[in-house]
Design a protein around this motif. Structure first.
Motif, PDB file in Angstrom:
ATOM      1  N   MET A 111       0.791  -1.233   0.000  1.00 45.83           N
ATOM      2  CA  MET A 111       0.000   0.000   0.000  1.00 45.83           C
ATOM      3  C   MET A 111       0.824   1.285   0.000  1.00 45.83           C
ATOM      4  SD  MET A 111      -2.856  -1.342  -0.331  1.00 45.83           S
ATOM      5  CE  MET A 111      -3.783   0.167  -0.390  1.00 45.83           C
ATOM      6  N   HIS A 112       2.072   1.254   0.424  1.00 41.23           N
ATOM      7  CA  HIS A 112       2.858   2.483   0.548  1.00 41.23           C
ATOM      8  C   HIS A 112       3.702   2.857  -0.668  1.00 41.23           C
ATOM      9  CE1 HIS A 112       2.677   3.060   5.191  1.00 41.23           C
ATOM     10  NE2 HIS A 112       1.509   2.878   4.665  1.00 41.23           N
ATOM     11  N   PRO A 113       4.344   1.921  -1.342  1.00 39.37           N
ATOM     12  CA  PRO A 113       5.277   2.319  -2.411  1.00 39.37           C
ATOM     13  C   PRO A 113       4.586   3.052  -3.564  1.00 39.37           C
ATOM     14  CG  PRO A 113       5.607   0.020  -1.798  1.00 39.37           C
ATOM     15  CD  PRO A 113       4.347   0.472  -1.131  1.00 39.37           C
ATOM     16  N   PHE A 114       5.211   4.126  -4.018  1.00 43.65           N
ATOM     17  CA  PHE A 114       4.675   4.893  -5.144  1.00 43.65           C
ATOM     18  C   PHE A 114       4.598   4.049  -6.408  1.00 43.65           C
ATOM     19  CE2 PHE A 114       6.189   9.165  -3.258  1.00 43.65           C
ATOM     20  CZ  PHE A 114       4.970   9.317  -2.608  1.00 43.65           C
ATOM     21  N   ASP A 115       5.558   3.155  -6.610  1.00 45.04           N
ATOM     22  CA  ASP A 115       5.554   2.361  -7.839  1.00 45.04           C
ATOM     23  C   ASP A 115       4.362   1.413  -7.912  1.00 45.04           C
ATOM     24  OD1 ASP A 115       6.696   0.800  -5.786  1.00 45.04           O
ATOM     25  OD2 ASP A 115       7.741  -0.461  -7.248  1.00 45.04           O
ATOM     26  N   LYS A 116       3.704   1.166  -6.783  1.00 46.61           N
ATOM     27  CA  LYS A 116       2.517   0.308  -6.779  1.00 46.61           C
ATOM     28  C   LYS A 116       1.218   1.102  -6.687  1.00 46.61           C
ATOM     29  CE  LYS A 116       4.727  -3.684  -4.725  1.00 46.61           C
ATOM     30  NZ  LYS A 116       4.684  -4.682  -3.657  1.00 46.61           N
ATOM     31  N   ASN A 117       1.259   2.298  -6.131  1.00 47.51           N
ATOM     32  CA  ASN A 117       0.014   3.006  -5.861  1.00 47.51           C
ATOM     33  C   ASN A 117      -0.124   4.360  -6.531  1.00 47.51           C
ATOM     34  OD1 ASN A 117      -1.488   1.194  -4.048  1.00 47.51           O
ATOM     35  ND2 ASN A 117       0.484   1.240  -3.013  1.00 47.51           N
ATOM     36  N   LEU A 118       0.951   4.900  -7.017  1.00 45.19           N
ATOM     37  CA  LEU A 118       0.866   6.131  -7.788  1.00 45.19           C
ATOM     38  C   LEU A 118       0.955   5.803  -9.273  1.00 45.19           C
ATOM     39  CD1 LEU A 118       0.593   9.173  -7.630  1.00 45.19           C
ATOM     40  CD2 LEU A 118       3.070   9.336  -7.465  1.00 45.19           C
ATOM     41  N   PHE A 119       1.773   4.836  -9.598  1.00 46.68           N
ATOM     42  CA  PHE A 119       1.955   4.391 -10.981  1.00 46.68           C
ATOM     43  C   PHE A 119       1.323   3.012 -11.120  1.00 46.68           C
ATOM     44  CE2 PHE A 119       5.575   7.066  -9.719  1.00 46.68           C
ATOM     45  CZ  PHE A 119       5.333   8.151 -10.544  1.00 46.68           C
ATOM     46  N   ARG A 155      -8.603   8.970 -13.545  1.00 46.57           N
ATOM     47  CA  ARG A 155      -9.581  10.003 -13.179  1.00 46.57           C
ATOM     48  C   ARG A 155      -9.187  10.551 -11.822  1.00 46.57           C
ATOM     49  NH1 ARG A 155     -14.776  11.111 -14.812  1.00 46.57           N
ATOM     50  NH2 ARG A 155     -14.729   9.288 -16.162  1.00 46.57           N
ATOM     51  N   GLY A 156      -9.117  11.872 -11.711  1.00 41.89           N
ATOM     52  CA  GLY A 156      -8.753  12.489 -10.440  1.00 41.89           C
ATOM     53  C   GLY A 156      -7.358  12.049 -10.015  1.00 41.89           C
ATOM     54  N   LEU A 157      -7.225  11.612  -8.771  1.00 49.01           N
ATOM     55  CA  LEU A 157      -5.929  11.139  -8.272  1.00 49.01           C
ATOM     56  C   LEU A 157      -5.634   9.703  -8.680  1.00 49.01           C
ATOM     57  CD1 LEU A 157      -5.948  12.630  -4.662  1.00 49.01           C
ATOM     58  CD2 LEU A 157      -4.662  13.435  -6.647  1.00 49.01           C
ATOM     59  N   HIS A 158      -6.639   9.001  -9.195  1.00 47.01           N
ATOM     60  CA  HIS A 158      -6.448   7.617  -9.623  1.00 47.01           C
ATOM     61  C   HIS A 158      -5.831   7.616 -11.014  1.00 47.01           C
ATOM     62  CE1 HIS A 158      -7.186   3.377 -10.352  1.00 47.01           C
ATOM     63  NE2 HIS A 158      -7.798   3.708 -11.479  1.00 47.01           N
ATOM     64  N   ARG A 159      -4.639   7.093 -11.117  1.00 43.96           N
ATOM     65  CA  ARG A 159      -3.916   7.036 -12.398  1.00 43.96           C
ATOM     66  C   ARG A 159      -3.575   5.591 -12.721  1.00 43.96           C
ATOM     67  NH1 ARG A 159      -5.691  11.127 -14.133  1.00 43.96           N
ATOM     68  NH2 ARG A 159      -4.966  13.125 -13.440  1.00 43.96           N
ATOM     69  N   ARG A 160      -3.905   5.190 -13.934  1.00 43.31           N
ATOM     70  CA  ARG A 160      -3.540   3.865 -14.438  1.00 43.31           C
ATOM     71  C   ARG A 160      -2.634   4.074 -15.636  1.00 43.31           C
ATOM     72  NH1 ARG A 160      -7.104  -0.748 -13.587  1.00 43.31           N
ATOM     73  NH2 ARG A 160      -5.790  -1.692 -15.184  1.00 43.31           N
ATOM     74  N   GLU A 161      -1.398   3.646 -15.533  1.00 39.79           N
ATOM     75  CA  GLU A 161      -0.470   3.802 -16.651  1.00 39.79           C
ATOM     76  C   GLU A 161      -0.925   3.019 -17.869  1.00 39.79           C
ATOM     77  OE1 GLU A 161       3.520   3.090 -15.235  1.00 39.79           O
ATOM     78  OE2 GLU A 161       3.658   5.211 -14.729  1.00 39.79           O
ATOM     79  N   ASP A 162      -1.648   1.909 -17.651  1.00 45.33           N
ATOM     80  CA  ASP A 162      -2.131   1.104 -18.766  1.00 45.33           C
ATOM     81  C   ASP A 162      -3.499   1.563 -19.278  1.00 45.33           C
ATOM     82  OD1 ASP A 162      -3.283   0.301 -16.384  1.00 45.33           O
ATOM     83  OD2 ASP A 162      -3.195  -1.834 -16.815  1.00 45.33           O
ATOM     84  N   CYS A 163      -4.113   2.529 -18.620  1.00 44.82           N
ATOM     85  CA  CYS A 163      -5.412   3.095 -19.038  1.00 44.82           C
ATOM     86  C   CYS A 163      -5.372   4.601 -18.786  1.00 44.82           C
ATOM     87  CB  CYS A 163      -6.551   2.468 -18.251  1.00 44.82           C
ATOM     88  SG  CYS A 163      -6.675   0.679 -18.372  1.00 44.82           S
ATOM     89  N   PRO A 164      -4.648   5.365 -19.597  1.00 48.03           N
ATOM     90  CA  PRO A 164      -4.426   6.786 -19.300  1.00 48.03           C
ATOM     91  C   PRO A 164      -5.633   7.699 -19.526  1.00 48.03           C
ATOM     92  CG  PRO A 164      -3.354   6.203 -21.346  1.00 48.03           C
ATOM     93  CD  PRO A 164      -3.897   4.927 -20.764  1.00 48.03           C
TER      94      PRO A 164
END
Length: 115
Positions: free
Chosen positions: A5-13, A68-77
């Motif tokens: 839940m904490h790492p950016f590579d899992k939850n921001l990207f 959408r909003g703060l939710h970012r999906r690199e595979d669904c931009p």
């Protein structure tokens, strides 16, 4: 749980593959708590509550195949107009996610109570 839940590579990207891996890890942790966590201690209940919330969060993010909003999906931009609504999630042994469509009586910008 923190490692999912904490790492950016899992939850921001986020990606679908990454969310599926996090989901498997969190489900394994949930089974372990359910199988071995019969002590009823406050720490165990707090862990179970945090773990349940993490599972709902990851399942909801996986269901939102868009950015959408703060939710970012690199595979669904892009945004998906079909997902322009809240996603509700819950469940303990089996997590569920459902699209919440506002009723016709709710005006744009007005909050609707979830029943």
């Amino acid at each position: 749980m923190r490692a999912e839940m904490h790492p950016f590579d899992k939850n921001l990207f986020r990606t679908g593959t990454g969310l599926a891996a996090s989901s498997r890890t969190l489900e394994d942790l949930w089974r372990e708590v359910a199988d071995h966590g019969h002590s009823g201690s406050i720490a165990l209940r707090e862990t179970a509550a945090l773990l349940a919330t993490a599972r709902w969060s990851v399942a909801t993010a996986a269901a939102r195949n868009e950015s959408r909003g703060l939710h970012r999906r690199e595979d669904c931009p892009a945004q998906d107009p079909r997902l322009a609504a809240r996603l509700l999630s819950g469940g303990l042994d089996r997590v569920w996610v459902a699209l919440d469509r506002p009723s016709a009586s709710v005006q744009p910008g007005q909050l609707e109570a979830v029943s």
